[in-house]
Design a protein around this motif. Sequence first.
Motif, short mmCIF file in Angstrom:
data_model
loop_
_atom_site.label_atom_id
_atom_site.label_comp_id
_atom_site.label_asym_id
_atom_site.label_seq_id
_atom_site.Cartn_x
_atom_site.Cartn_y
_atom_site.Cartn_z
N LEU A 1 0.89 -1.19 -0.17
CA LEU A 1 0.01 -0.06 -0.07
C LEU A 1 0.86 1.35 -0.02
O LEU A 1 1.98 1.20 0.42
N ASP A 2 0.42 2.22 -0.59
CA ASP A 2 0.95 3.59 -0.26
C ASP A 2 -0.23 4.48 0.32
O ASP A 2 -1.38 4.22 0.36
N GLU A 3 0.30 5.71 0.65
CA GLU A 3 -0.54 6.50 1.73
C GLU A 3 -1.95 6.95 0.75
O GLU A 3 -2.96 7.57 1.42
N ARG A 4 -1.83 6.66 -0.57
CA ARG A 4 -3.18 7.32 -1.28
C ARG A 4 -4.11 6.35 -1.07
O ARG A 4 -5.49 6.72 -1.60
N GLN A 5 -4.01 5.03 -0.64
CA GLN A 5 -4.75 4.23 -0.78
C GLN A 5 -6.01 4.13 0.38
O GLN A 5 -5.68 4.45 1.49
N GLU A 6 -7.29 4.26 0.04
CA GLU A 6 -8.24 4.53 1.05
C GLU A 6 -8.23 3.23 2.11
O GLU A 6 -8.95 3.33 3.13
N VAL A 7 -7.98 2.30 1.70
CA VAL A 7 -7.85 1.15 2.37
C VAL A 7 -7.18 1.42 3.79
O VAL A 7 -7.36 0.83 4.93
N LEU A 8 -5.94 2.34 3.91
CA LEU A 8 -5.47 2.87 5.00
C LEU A 8 -6.44 3.50 5.93
O LEU A 8 -6.03 3.20 7.26
N MET A 9 -7.50 4.00 5.61
CA MET A 9 -8.54 4.37 6.66
C MET A 9 -8.84 3.47 7.63
O MET A 9 -8.96 3.56 8.68
N LEU A 10 -8.98 2.25 7.02
CA LEU A 10 -9.61 1.00 7.57
C LEU A 10 -8.19 0.42 8.70
O LEU A 10 -8.69 -0.20 9.87
N VAL A 11 -7.14 0.87 8.47
CA VAL A 11 -6.19 0.20 9.49
C VAL A 11 -5.81 1.17 10.46
O VAL A 11 -5.40 0.69 11.65
N THR A 12 -6.29 2.26 10.42
CA THR A 12 -6.07 3.14 11.68
C THR A 12 -6.27 2.85 12.85
O THR A 12 -5.74 2.79 14.06
N ASN A 13 -7.61 1.92 12.93
CA ASN A 13 -8.08 1.25 14.15
C ASN A 13 -7.27 0.33 14.91
O ASN A 13 -6.79 0.23 16.08
N SER A 14 -6.77 -0.63 13.87
CA SER A 14 -5.96 -1.64 14.35
C SER A 14 -4.40 -1.01 14.98
O SER A 14 -4.16 -1.29 15.75
N LEU A 15 -4.22 0.00 14.10
CA LEU A 15 -2.75 0.35 14.71
C LEU A 15 -2.99 1.12 15.96
O LEU A 15 -2.14 0.96 17.04
N LYS A 16 -4.36 1.76 16.42
CA LYS A 16 -4.41 2.50 17.68
C LYS A 16 -4.46 1.36 18.59
O LYS A 16 -3.63 1.47 19.61
N GLN A 17 -5.04 -0.01 18.34
CA GLN A 17 -5.21 -0.94 19.50
C GLN A 17 -3.50 -1.56 19.54
O GLN A 17 -3.17 -1.61 20.75
N ASP A 18 -2.74 -1.48 18.42
CA ASP A 18 -1.64 -2.18 18.69
C ASP A 18 -0.59 -1.11 19.30
O ASP A 18 0.36 -1.49 19.91
N LEU A 19 -0.62 0.06 19.19
CA LEU A 19 0.11 0.91 19.59
C LEU A 19 -0.04 0.85 21.38
O LEU A 19 0.64 1.36 21.97
#
Lengths: 168, 876
Positions: free
Chosen positions: B96-114
């Motif tokens: 992925l790169d940051e232009r892709q909307e899939v990234l929006m979906l990953v924010t939540n997982s990132l928050k949990q993992d942080l």
Amino acid sequence: MVFSLFSEGENKVLCWCFFYVTLAFIILMLYEMHFEKVIRELGGVILSRGPKLCNFVDWRGFKVVYKRYASLYFCMCIDQDDNELEVLEIIHHFVEILDRYFGSVCELDLIFNFHKAYYILDELLLAGELQETSKKTVARLIAAQDSLVETAKEQASSISNIIAQATK
Amino acid sequence: MNPFSSGNRLRDMIRAIRACKTAAEERAVVRKECAAIRAAINENDQGYRHRNLAKLMFIHMLGYPTHFGQMECLKLIASAGFPEKRIGYLGLMLLLDERQEVLMLVTNSLKQDLNHSNQYIVGLALCALGNISSAEMARDLAPDVERLLQFRDPNIRKKAALCSIRIIKKVPDLVENFMYPAASLLKEKHHGVLVTGVQLCTGLCKVSSEALEYFRENCTEGLVKTLRDIANSPYSPEYDVAGITDPFLHIRLLMLLRLLGQGDADASDCMTDILAQVASRTESNKNAGNAILYECVQTIMSIEDNGGLRVLAINILGRFLSNRDNNIRYVGLNMLMKAIVVEAKAVQRHRATILECVKDSDASIQKRALELVYLLVNESNVKPFTKELIEYLEVSDQEFKGDITAKICSLVEKFSPEKIWYIDQMLKVLSEAGNFVKDEVWHALIVVISNASDLHGYTVRALYRAFQASTEQESLVRVAVWCIGEYGDMLVNNVGMLDIEEPITVTESDAVDAIEVAIKHHRSDLTTKAMALIALFKLSSRFPACSERIKDIIFQNKQSLLLELQQRSIEFNCILQKYHNIRSALLERMPILDETTLRGRKDGSLPTAVSTSTIIPCDLPNGVAEPAAAPIGDLLDLSLDDVPPPISSCGDILQDLLAIDLSPASALSGTSHPPKAGTDVLLDLLSIGTLVPAETSPSALDISSSGQDNKAPLANSNGLASLPLLIADSPASSAGMMDLLDAFDPITQKLEENGPAYPSIVAYESRSLRMTFNFSKQPGNPRTTFILATFTNLSPNVYNDFLFQAAVPKFLQLHLDPASSSTLPASGDGSITQNLKVNNTQHGKKSLAMRIRIAYKTNNDDILEEGKINNFPRDL
């Protein structure tokens, strides 16, 4: 910094490549250049250079620092105000870590374990900046994470063994 | 279980791909693997998800599309185990790169993992965030990252620090939140944290001046102390590189100190001692040491002035330049380029070494050195530098010639002390590497030549000599041809002989020979040939004795396959044969080209040629000069398809004159650029004249007056056919043109006498098709009506197999001619016409009536439209 690595093959010039995503890479993406094309073009430029020449080339407005190890080339695309000599040192640092991890690393190690090479790179660089200057620390962190994976695998297989035995 | 996914391990796939001999084989293997992975994804196969993702990454790196695997990354990241997350995050960063909307979906997982309890998982999340975060993600997750800057484990702190750099680059207004935690990182002992902390501070300083001020106030001394400690630290095996403890940390510290010292005398003072120590004590026999020295020199050059340090730095650079290692020389040149701003004199001392580097065998070094030379040259040293560079040009590599030529030309133009020197140097460059000289450069040269009226003779002779020596360099040939055309008489008569010249004897026919060579040389392209043709044309009035021969050469080009040449030669031929009276006025020497215009155009202050020609109103009265002089480029640009020549008042008259005279030619040119058929022909032909109209208008008026005499008879004899075409074709036609047309009123009237006109009607119109009828009758035969039917397509689809049929009542006789085409382009983008002849046996009693049927195919459907026409004008 875009980080990549490739080797001189016979008909495939570029067997392998790593890259590191940062600003420079995003600029490349804006040019709609596929990564593979970047490597192909850059590879052409670098491979055509003789052995005693300097390790820096200008390419499409970027500075590219490359270093050759046997048939492998490691190259990094850097900003105009980065220190080229230091980047050479970082490449060497990376190669030494790889060497220690794989035990005298060769091209095939990197091809078959490309993901592991990436994991190491992720411990060395982050967001295009240098993260760790100690080879030992990188090695220790990678070993710790590898052992986590091993434990998880063992658990999984022991569970499946138990299930298999239970269902016999 | 899926039949495919069970089999192949990652290792097997890589082996299979490597075994492929051809690209086609490789594609086949990849296709098969991708199909298997897709199938596994569809079945939501848990067991092999991470293996499939690893395969996809490999496939991605070979350059195949892998977007279908993106959701798999997210699933792996969302799963609980470390191994799945590890490969999932790697996939995320690669695929992925940051232009892709899939990234929006990953924010939540990132928050949990942080916030995960396992620090390695936190590390994975930080790494991913640092590499791919978008502005929104950065904003959402900044508080978590900020918290992690104080995490107990140093390895997380350093990751969080680098991640913060990305965050503040994406969202600069978050700088304040990170300033204080960053400052506390500078006190760390752990090298990893320290080096990342220093980088974070550097990043903050670059983004915000407030942060810069804060760090300057509070951290400068601490940083100097850290640098001193590290520079003086004893051998430590963990961080040792070639005998130096942690060169990376050295370099990062120097980088930050550079930012802090720049523009602040106190901070600069504070770091002087340690910089002097680093600069003088660092070992320079290994790359790591040189990297530190290089960084140190940069810092010394950037901070506030301190005489002693600068001398030290320049000396280090001198050592770099004389080093045998190409890398060191490269960075030395690089550094000199920055140093030239502050220490120009010191850099000048290395002139000879730098010139040597231009001749290096390494292209990277050559390029740097050349750029440096470019910066070093000024009025006082331009002559020796240029001499050296031109000498080197003769032996340099082909690839490098373009660069070096461009630089020489630009230097010579910028700093030339006198015109004769400029012309001399340019001639040398042209004869050495004329093929690499850009068009603007030789255009500029011509302008300079034209302005140096006392050097015309000298220049044309020098060019003639150079041309005799070699015709290989295209732009040399062009300039020579132009000059011989303009100043041919000076060449032959040795006008304006300078003392330094060796006399040469050139006869008129020698000069014509030279141009003939240019026009016939197989390497000459269209522009050169066209320029040569014009030069010949000009010589025809300068050398009356040779005019028969010139006519012959011009005439030969009538058969040229190049439209431009063919057209010119026909035009010139016409003028040579018919208009002796105007020829000498027409072929006068060019007025002096306007240097200020050229310069202005180069600076971009004047509109370009295209806009000039479009802005100027076309209906200027005759003889009024065009306000802005057209830039020289147009005149020389004989390919002219891209730049329409400016329309000037004198052109109008000439246009009329020649448009009539050369109607076949104008029709020809009309096919290539319809809007200004007439204008083009003439303006190009006389492009010389349009350049500075203020000077040429008198002659243009002469031409016009002589032209007026010829106008009427000519027009009557062969103008009829071409005139309507011209009117239609040139919306730009001017007052003069209109005057001319007045003369033809009788003709128009005559047309009308042919019979009463009938209004045309829309005979049939549906949603998809329109048919109009135009009527005409032959005088003396009122019964017969000629109808021109025009069909227009109103739909966006093309009609094929178009067929029009008509039926009439018994008192009428109908004759249908074949249609102009059976295909009707879409959206009114063309039409079909068809002639009908109707004979009305009851003329005067009954009016026309018709039933029609139109059949055609569109999108492979057969369509049939029928209708009845009752709205014919009465009395047909």
